[in-house]
Design a protein around this motif. Sequence first.
Motif, short mmCIF file in Angstrom:
data_model
loop_
_atom_site.label_atom_id
_atom_site.label_comp_id
_atom_site.label_asym_id
_atom_site.label_seq_id
_atom_site.Cartn_x
_atom_site.Cartn_y
_atom_site.Cartn_z
N LEU A 29 0.80 -1.21 0.00
CA LEU A 29 0.00 0.00 0.00
C LEU A 29 0.84 1.27 0.00
O LEU A 29 1.94 1.32 0.54
CB LEU A 29 -0.90 0.02 1.24
CG LEU A 29 -2.07 -0.96 1.25
CD1 LEU A 29 -2.62 -1.10 2.65
CD2 LEU A 29 -3.18 -0.48 0.30
N TRP B 65 -13.49 1.81 3.05
CA TRP B 65 -12.88 2.06 1.74
C TRP B 65 -13.76 1.51 0.62
O TRP B 65 -14.55 0.59 0.83
CB TRP B 65 -11.51 1.38 1.66
CG TRP B 65 -10.50 1.97 2.59
CD1 TRP B 65 -10.33 1.68 3.92
CD2 TRP B 65 -9.53 2.97 2.27
NE1 TRP B 65 -9.31 2.43 4.45
CE2 TRP B 65 -8.80 3.23 3.47
CE3 TRP B 65 -9.20 3.67 1.11
CZ2 TRP B 65 -7.76 4.16 3.50
CZ3 TRP B 65 -8.17 4.59 1.16
CH2 TRP B 65 -7.46 4.84 2.34
N CYS C 134 -0.56 5.59 0.48
CA CYS C 134 -1.78 6.33 0.76
C CYS C 134 -1.47 7.82 0.90
O CYS C 134 -0.43 8.20 1.44
CB CYS C 134 -2.41 5.80 2.05
SG CYS C 134 -4.05 6.47 2.42
N TYR D 184 -9.12 10.47 0.94
CA TYR D 184 -7.92 9.65 1.10
C TYR D 184 -7.88 8.64 -0.04
O TYR D 184 -8.90 8.01 -0.35
CB TYR D 184 -7.93 8.95 2.46
CG TYR D 184 -7.95 9.94 3.60
CD1 TYR D 184 -6.77 10.42 4.15
CD2 TYR D 184 -9.16 10.46 4.07
CE1 TYR D 184 -6.79 11.36 5.17
CE2 TYR D 184 -9.19 11.41 5.08
CZ TYR D 184 -8.00 11.86 5.62
OH TYR D 184 -8.02 12.81 6.62
N TYR D 185 -6.72 8.51 -0.64
CA TYR D 185 -6.56 7.62 -1.78
C TYR D 185 -5.39 6.68 -1.51
O TYR D 185 -4.35 7.10 -1.00
CB TYR D 185 -6.30 8.41 -3.06
CG TYR D 185 -7.41 9.38 -3.38
CD1 TYR D 185 -8.60 8.93 -3.96
CD2 TYR D 185 -7.29 10.73 -3.09
CE1 TYR D 185 -9.63 9.81 -4.24
CE2 TYR D 185 -8.31 11.62 -3.37
CZ TYR D 185 -9.48 11.15 -3.95
OH TYR D 185 -10.51 12.03 -4.23
N ALA D 186 -5.58 5.43 -1.87
CA ALA D 186 -4.53 4.43 -1.69
C ALA D 186 -4.40 3.61 -2.96
O ALA D 186 -5.36 3.46 -3.73
CB ALA D 186 -4.85 3.51 -0.50
N LEU E 226 -10.53 6.79 6.50
CA LEU E 226 -9.38 5.89 6.64
C LEU E 226 -9.73 4.51 7.18
O LEU E 226 -8.85 3.67 7.32
CB LEU E 226 -8.29 6.52 7.54
CG LEU E 226 -7.49 7.65 6.91
CD1 LEU E 226 -6.58 8.30 7.96
CD2 LEU E 226 -6.66 7.14 5.74
#
Length: 542
Positions: free
Chosen positions: A55, A88, A57, A64-66, A85
């Motif tokens: 991962l 998702w 992030c 929030y993007y991962a 967080l």
Amino acid sequence: MISHKLYKLYFTLLVLITTLTCVKGQEHPPGNKTWGDQDNGTYRNPVLPADYSDLDCIRVGGDYYAISSTMQFSPGMVVLHSKDLVNWEIISHVVGDLVRISPNLNWDRMNCYGKGIWAGSVRYYKNKFWVYFGTPDDGFFMSTATNPAGPWEPVQQLWKVSGWDDCCSFCDDDGQLYFIATRFETDPKNNKKYNIHLFKMTPDGKGLIMESDSIIHQSDGSEANKLYKINGLYYHYFSEVKPEGRVMMMERSKSLYGPWEIKQLNHVDQKLDKEPNQGGLLQLPSGEWYFFTHHGTGDWEGRAASLLPVQWINGWPIVGEVGADTIGRMVWKGVKPISYKRKLTIQTSDEFNTNKLNVQWEWNYQPRSDKWSLTERKGFLRLYSFMPTELNNEKSMILKAGNTLTQRSMRTSSNMATVIIDISHMADGQFAGLTHFSTTSASLLGVRQENGIRHLIYEVNGKDSLGTRINGRYIWLRSTWDANGVNRYAFSIDGKHYQPLADIYQLTWGSYRGDRIGVFNFNIKEEKGYVDIDWFRYNFEQ
């Protein structure tokens, strides 16, 4: 005969009744779920109990993007989105065509298990999202997007090289772009050496300035690179192998070229913690810090994802519960960092009512575009048959058969996946159905046709059992499994009554990948026959 659309209505009511029953009599009451959001302001790790490995992030505004590595699965490099967080959803993939990386990732070769798309980084600068990643054999690649949900620019090769991994891009305050990555090599005495290199990049971010190459760290097993600039200092995050296992490390400096101070950020218990390491460091609008990470030691579900609090001690971001030695330890539960009303969730079920596959799906290798369709029969996924690349694979032909469409198997207390397939256009030699597979073990439940006659077939690791003759047009196939990864299959010929198989099957992992649930279709004799999949419904503990 009852139409398949009435079957759809029946199944929907059945699932609703089953869900309500499970909620009423569930083993874990609200606030005591085994993972993720506890619905009472707290959460438990893992927050994603499935294969979201390698991962990285970032936060952009209130989102929030991962990203997570996908190896040989297509489309590649999955992109996740969250508002808190903890919960998702999948929003896109970076790589639409794996052949742009290597022809070995195509359906006609299928020889890159454990390879393909490895760890990468996601960053936001110059009004774009930037993703960089590597493969162990083909080098480094990159893509950009103005919207992380896509479209992403066609992936471009940054550097054709082998023996490198775990890269990250970085944009300094003056706009200069940098690139960091690990070179792993073996010396003449067969000892592995890991050197972490820093390069400057060209202004467009699509090339490396080779003469700028500098080694900034060297140790055993140094990987998982990330670069940050915080309060005027440069921070280089990486993981390193120590006697206790793979631990999180950080070094800091006033210059990207050192000298560096170094600090261990966490302790690990390999049996209990599963070595959290690859991940991303984040600051929330509130000022709090967190680390979103995978667990590097995988089990049948793969390498799951956890959210760990970060405390700054003497200018170091210590991950987890801080001990007397100022080093962190794994935290398995905590207060949710952000309250958000709408609960996002990982997508699973699909009615195949659109002209595009939903984002949870990934093919095993790059698929043949002319061998599947969502438009030839409205409301169905059509899979045409073609021959595997090998007919005598000792484990299972599923590893060498195209048109296998998959998604991740979740490690929760209850899972049920059901698919309905129209088998009326099958041909001799064709085998289609539902599967669980990794590179170490595979099980298939489906229908095979020979001499115009169709039978139910249950196959485990290449050895099959002949079941009942199937005379109808439709077959319903079901898999249920628990938190221990113990699977049991069942089938139905009317969509109402399911007959369980006597055998159970243990889900496994292999080649850095967890178990996959999916649908398959191949023919060992000729390129002939097809099946239509009406829907796939996968419900898990939430």
